[in-house]
Write a protein that holds these residues in place. Structure first.
Motif, PDB file in Angstrom:
ATOM      1  N   GLN A  97      10.235   9.392  -2.823  1.00 25.19           N
ATOM      2  CA  GLN A  97      10.208   8.797  -1.487  1.00 25.19           C
ATOM      3  C   GLN A  97       9.408   7.497  -1.524  1.00 25.19           C
ATOM      4  OE1 GLN A  97      10.248  10.389   2.776  1.00 25.19           O
ATOM      5  NE2 GLN A  97       8.165  10.765   2.127  1.00 25.19           N
ATOM      6  N   VAL A  98       9.935   6.475  -0.850  1.00 23.20           N
ATOM      7  CA  VAL A  98       9.265   5.170  -0.786  1.00 23.20           C
ATOM      8  C   VAL A  98       8.712   5.007   0.619  1.00 23.20           C
ATOM      9  CG1 VAL A  98       9.511   2.693  -1.082  1.00 23.20           C
ATOM     10  CG2 VAL A  98      10.864   4.252  -2.493  1.00 23.20           C
ATOM     11  N   SER A  99       7.430   4.717   0.708  1.00 19.41           N
ATOM     12  CA  SER A  99       6.766   4.586   2.004  1.00 19.41           C
ATOM     13  C   SER A  99       6.449   3.123   2.294  1.00 19.41           C
ATOM     14  CB  SER A  99       5.467   5.411   2.016  1.00 19.41           C
ATOM     15  OG  SER A  99       5.747   6.777   1.770  1.00 19.41           O
ATOM     16  N   GLY A 100       6.263   2.843   3.570  1.00 23.21           N
ATOM     17  CA  GLY A 100       5.940   1.491   3.998  1.00 23.21           C
ATOM     18  C   GLY A 100       6.047   1.398   5.505  1.00 23.21           C
ATOM     19  N   ALA A 104       4.818   5.166   6.815  1.00 20.43           N
ATOM     20  CA  ALA A 104       5.537   6.445   6.789  1.00 20.43           C
ATOM     21  C   ALA A 104       6.626   6.335   5.736  1.00 20.43           C
ATOM     22  CB  ALA A 104       6.140   6.763   8.160  1.00 20.43           C
ATOM     23  N   GLY A 105       7.219   7.471   5.386  1.00 23.76           N
ATOM     24  CA  GLY A 105       8.356   7.451   4.485  1.00 23.76           C
ATOM     25  C   GLY A 105       9.534   6.744   5.143  1.00 23.76           C
ATOM     26  N   VAL A 106      10.206   5.872   4.395  1.00 23.46           N
ATOM     27  CA  VAL A 106      11.278   5.045   4.941  1.00 23.46           C
ATOM     28  C   VAL A 106      12.605   5.499   4.341  1.00 23.46           C
ATOM     29  CG1 VAL A 106      12.083   2.703   5.347  1.00 23.46           C
ATOM     30  CG2 VAL A 106       9.642   3.138   5.070  1.00 23.46           C
ATOM     31  N   ALA A 107      13.547   5.876   5.211  1.00 24.86           N
ATOM     32  CA  ALA A 107      14.808   6.444   4.749  1.00 24.86           C
ATOM     33  C   ALA A 107      15.633   5.434   3.947  1.00 24.86           C
ATOM     34  CB  ALA A 107      15.611   6.947   5.946  1.00 24.86           C
ATOM     35  N   VAL A 108      15.707   4.183   4.414  1.00 22.30           N
ATOM     36  CA  VAL A 108      16.550   3.195   3.746  1.00 22.30           C
ATOM     37  C   VAL A 108      16.056   2.941   2.327  1.00 22.30           C
ATOM     38  CG1 VAL A 108      17.358   0.809   3.813  1.00 22.30           C
ATOM     39  CG2 VAL A 108      17.176   2.123   5.928  1.00 22.30           C
ATOM     40  N   ARG A 109      14.761   2.742   2.165  1.00 23.49           N
ATOM     41  CA  ARG A 109      14.219   2.451   0.840  1.00 23.49           C
ATOM     42  C   ARG A 109      14.284   3.682  -0.067  1.00 23.49           C
ATOM     43  NH1 ARG A 109       8.876  -0.828   3.041  1.00 23.49           N
ATOM     44  NH2 ARG A 109       9.969  -1.652   4.860  1.00 23.49           N
ATOM     45  N   VAL A 158       0.836  -1.204   0.000  1.00 22.21           N
ATOM     46  CA  VAL A 158       0.000   0.000   0.000  1.00 22.21           C
ATOM     47  C   VAL A 158       0.872   1.257   0.000  1.00 22.21           C
ATOM     48  CG1 VAL A 158      -1.695   1.313   1.322  1.00 22.21           C
ATOM     49  CG2 VAL A 158      -1.939  -1.164   1.101  1.00 22.21           C
ATOM     50  N   GLY A 159       1.951   1.243   0.799  1.00 24.41           N
ATOM     51  CA  GLY A 159       2.846   2.403   0.810  1.00 24.41           C
ATOM     52  C   GLY A 159       3.434   2.681  -0.553  1.00 24.41           C
ATOM     53  N   GLY A 160       3.800   1.608  -1.285  1.00 22.31           N
ATOM     54  CA  GLY A 160       4.357   1.818  -2.610  1.00 22.31           C
ATOM     55  C   GLY A 160       3.335   2.321  -3.603  1.00 22.31           C
TER      56      GLY A 160
END
Length: 783
Positions: A80-83, A318-323, A66-68
């Protein structure tokens, strides 16, 4: 200060004179490769975060998908990639422990609705007002909580719900180790940290595979081959997957839960969007053309994603820094990469269940524990130490660990406000006399609270004396300003003199300069400017004396007005040495001010100026070694990433070339201008290949020659061995620029099939193509 960088392009020199192939990176291809890279990172992390929260493991996959798809499509930060994020682990685990899984999903839906409301109110920028020390402290506290909890699973046990309980139970857990779990966890951590450090060419190729995927895959394969009996991933059937339920319980507790989830999701996503903008701005080439984030739209996109994820039984998003970092570094150019990564997660969740169920839980726990440890960033600690905000950071981190995320953040904000008020109220004022000059030094912010002490110090200065008031701060309110000006007026009326100055970029207050004093400031808009060395109505004086006086006056103006602003930056450059990113080769014409037209500052440009912005070809008889030496030094020693050749309108060298042609006299100037004869030949060549300005033809023959000269000097530049080698390695870009002095308009060279077009830099992105003539191996493209 940062330079306004010229547009980026890729350059390749054709081998053996063959015409180069046109290589353009398809958008779909770039996004697809980035999506695969992000998917390989997201898959194990999503399962690990779900494990750390105590949620059903497939909830991590739902949130990742869903985040993507949803946040990727609707969000305001395209790359930004969320998850499911590690920063939400503690919050979600606490909600599940308190309300159960289905009600936690309902709280996630309500948090998404709250985010939609905040996005509609356009308050996203307000979240950035939170002190970075509070945000970093919050992440550090969450990281400590995650690491301590997952350590129990790594050792073969199960964690408790609180950090203190986990710490209390740790000695007993160490005494009851599970050898299989510990070995798989150790293998996972070893692969995770060693994989990015593989040396050599083979290492560079292998490092393209994400370390997280390698670590989990290696542990899974080892456990399967060794036949270890370990708890493994258990993905229940999607038919029994739990969806959101209506939250029940005390309204105040539910409101606090929704507020906490909304706060952490929103702040992490907005700060992540800002970080992604910085990463994108640092990229070069066509991939850098991605718009800045719309933070309000990002908040709306995150809200919609949380509503969908919660309703479908997924973790908060939320936005994920690593991805996001992996997405940017993999070359993504649009939001399609995040959406494709979400689609790949859906495919994996439906078709790869037997493979996923072979993963040992200890391996996922080790992966998440490593992420938690990395959230306690040494870089952030050094930053808050430098800015004297360690108390804010420490209180926030300890508050999150001991009390909870929301309580820790509120404590951190309270301490941040207290620190700010203390700094605002703390002002040190001293008075001393040195060689007959009275120095009044003010350290700190000058507000009405410090006016009585300021007045006492100023009245220690005797009538008729010379006084220097040094203001070292960043704020002075109206009461302090009026008190200072009243004293100054009274002191000068009694025959004294007063000088107000600032240090290290602090407050600066000065009287209006006399009409004859130069007030040229490179850092202010150039309006109604007169040259420091040409004042209308100035009394006549011998040329040498007047020039000397004006030079001294200009230097004095720099010392008073500009030096305090740039002293700290120049001191840093003096310590670290110069590291410019660009070589800027332009004409020696006095009207061409490179720092003004490029908005650059100290350390940004390595500038070479000569008559006519000429680049003598290497090895040519009577060649000028100074230009070749500067090019070699810039490319091979300084490692510049781009070289710009800049011509300008009304160039005297081009006028002389056009007038005398090949009949230049045997003088230093005449011999130098012979390097411009190829430009004259280019102008007289094929009309279809002549350069032109976008929207109009050159005004006259001089302007046409100025444009032709820029293109020709780029061809000469490519013949220099250091430039040719750097172009062949893809480490250097070449740019052409034309500055119309009378219009104050800059144009950048963009290649087209019909020749070379100089385009207005304020217009849109130029089309691609090759330039005509000898520079067909270089493509110039406007950003």
């Amino acid at each position: 200060m940062s330079a306004c960088a010229p547009p980026h392009a890729q350059h390749r020199q054709p081998p053996h004179g063959r015409a180069p192939l046109r290589r353009r990176l398809p958008v779909a291809g770039a996004d697809l490769s980035a999506a695969v890279a992000v998917f390989l990172i997201a898959l194990p992390l999503s399962l690990g975060i779900a494990l750390a929260t105590g949620a059903p493991l497939q909830a991590g996959l739902v949130a990742a998908a869903v985040g993507g798809v949803v946040a990727g499509r609707l969000g305001g930060c395209p790359l930004q990639v969320s998850g499911p994020a590690a920063g939400l682990t503690v919050v979600t685990a606490d909600l599940i422990d308190r309300y159960g899984w289905r009600m936690t999903c309902g709280i996630t839906v309500l948090a998404g609705l709250a985010q939609l409301g905040l996005g509609c109110l356009r308050v996203a920028r307000g979240a950035l007002a939170v002190s970075p020390a509070v945000v970093h402290g919050m992440l550090a506290g969450i990281g400590i909580t995650i690491a301590v909890a997952q350590l129990h699973i790594v050792l073969g046990g199960s964690p408790d719900s609180s950090v203190l309980a986990n710490l209390r139970d740790l000695p007993a857990q160490l005494a009851d180790l599970h050898p299989g779990a510990v070995s798989m966890s150790a293998l996972t951590l070893a692969l995770l940290f060693a994989w990015p450090r593989l040396p050599g060419r083979a290492g560079r190729l292998l490092r393209r595979v994400p370390a997280a995927l390698v670590a989990v895959t290696g542990a899974t394969a080892t456990a399967a081959l060794a036949g270890l009996a370990l708890p493994r991933v258990d993905l229940p059937s999607w038919h029994s997957h739990a969806l959101a339920g209506l939250p029940e319980g005390p309204a105040l507790g539910l409101a606090a839960a929704v507020l906490t989830t909304t706060l952490v999701c929103s702040v992490q996503s907005l700060l992540g969007a800002v970080a992604v903008d910085k990463l994108v701005a640092a990229r070069t080439g066509p991939q850098s053309r991605v718009g800045r984030s719309d933070l309000d739209r990002e908040l709306l996109g995150q809200g919609a994603a949380n509503i969908v994820s919660g309703a479908l039984g997924g973790l908060p998003i939320a936005g994920v820094a690593v991805r996001s970092t992996a997405n940017v570094n993999s070359g993504a150019v649009s939001r399609n990469s995040a959406m494709l990564h979400g689609v790949l997660v859906v495919v994996a969740a439906l078709l790869m269940v037997p493979i996923l169920e072979e993963i040992p839980l200890a391996s996922l726990a080790a992966l998440v524990m490593a992420v938690g440890i990395q959230m306690v960033s040494l870089h952030h600690i050094r930053t808050v130490t430098r800015h004297r905000e360690v108390p804010v950071y420490a209180v926030t981190a300890l508050g999150v660990v001991l009390l909870g995320v929301l309580q820790g953040v509120f404590l951190g904000i309270a301490v941040a406000v207290a620190v700010a008020l203390r700094r605002l109220a703390r002002t040190r004022i001293t008075h001393e006399e040195q060689k007959g000059v009275h120095h009044v030094r003010v350290r700190g912010q000058l507000t009405f609270l410090a006016v009585p002490r300021l007045s006492r110090a100023l009245h220690l200065v005797p009538h008729g004396a010379h006084a220097v008031v040094e203001l070292d701060g960043s704020f002075m309110d109206h009461a302090a300003y009026e008190s200072l000006q009243d004293w100054r007026s009274a002191h000068t009326a009694r025959g004294g003199t007063a000088e107000l100055s600032g240090r290290r970029g602090g407050i600066r207050t000065a009287e209006r300069a006399p009409a004859a004093e130069c007030r040229c400031r490179p850092w202010t808009p150039w309006r109604n400017h007169q040259s420091c060395f040409a004042f209308a109505g100035a009394p006549a004086a011998p040329a040498g004396q007047e020039a000397g006086r004006e030079l001294a006056r200009g230097i004095s103006s720099f010392q008073r007005n500009t030096a305090p602003l740039v002293r700290e930056e120049l001191a840093r450059l003096a310590r670290e040495g110069q590291r410019p990113a660009q070589l800027f080769l332009t004409c020696a014409d006095s009207r061409l001010v490179t720092s003004m037209i490029t908005a650059s500052g100290p350390g940004d440009l390595f500038v070479v100026r000569n008559v006519g912005n000429l680049v003598p070809p290497p090895g040519e008889e009577r060649g000028d070694d100074s230009v070749a030496a500067a090019i070699e030094y810039a490319v091979e020693v300084l490692g510049v990433r781009s070289i710009t050749v800049c011509g300008h309108s009304g160039c005297g060298a081009m006028q002389a070339l056009l007038t005398a042609g090949a009949g230049q006299g045997d003088t230093p100037l005449g011999r130098w201008l012979r390097h411009g004869l190829p430009s004259l030949a280019r102008m007289a060549g094929d009309r279809r290949g002549r350069p032109r300005l976008a929207g109009r033809a050159p005004a006259d023959a001089v302007e046409l020659l100025c444009l032709s000269n820029v293109v020709q000097q780029l061809a000469h530049l490519q013949a220099h061995p250091p430039v040719a080698r750097a172009l062949d390695r893809g480490e250097l870009e070449l740019h052409g620029m034309y500055f119309h002095v009378g219009e104050a308009q800059a144009y950048l060279l963009a290649g087209t099939e019909g020749g070379s077009v100089f385009e207005d830099v304020t217009e849109g992105v130029a089309g691609g193509g090759e330039t005509g003539g000898p520079v067909r191996s270089t493509s110039f493209r406007q950003v």
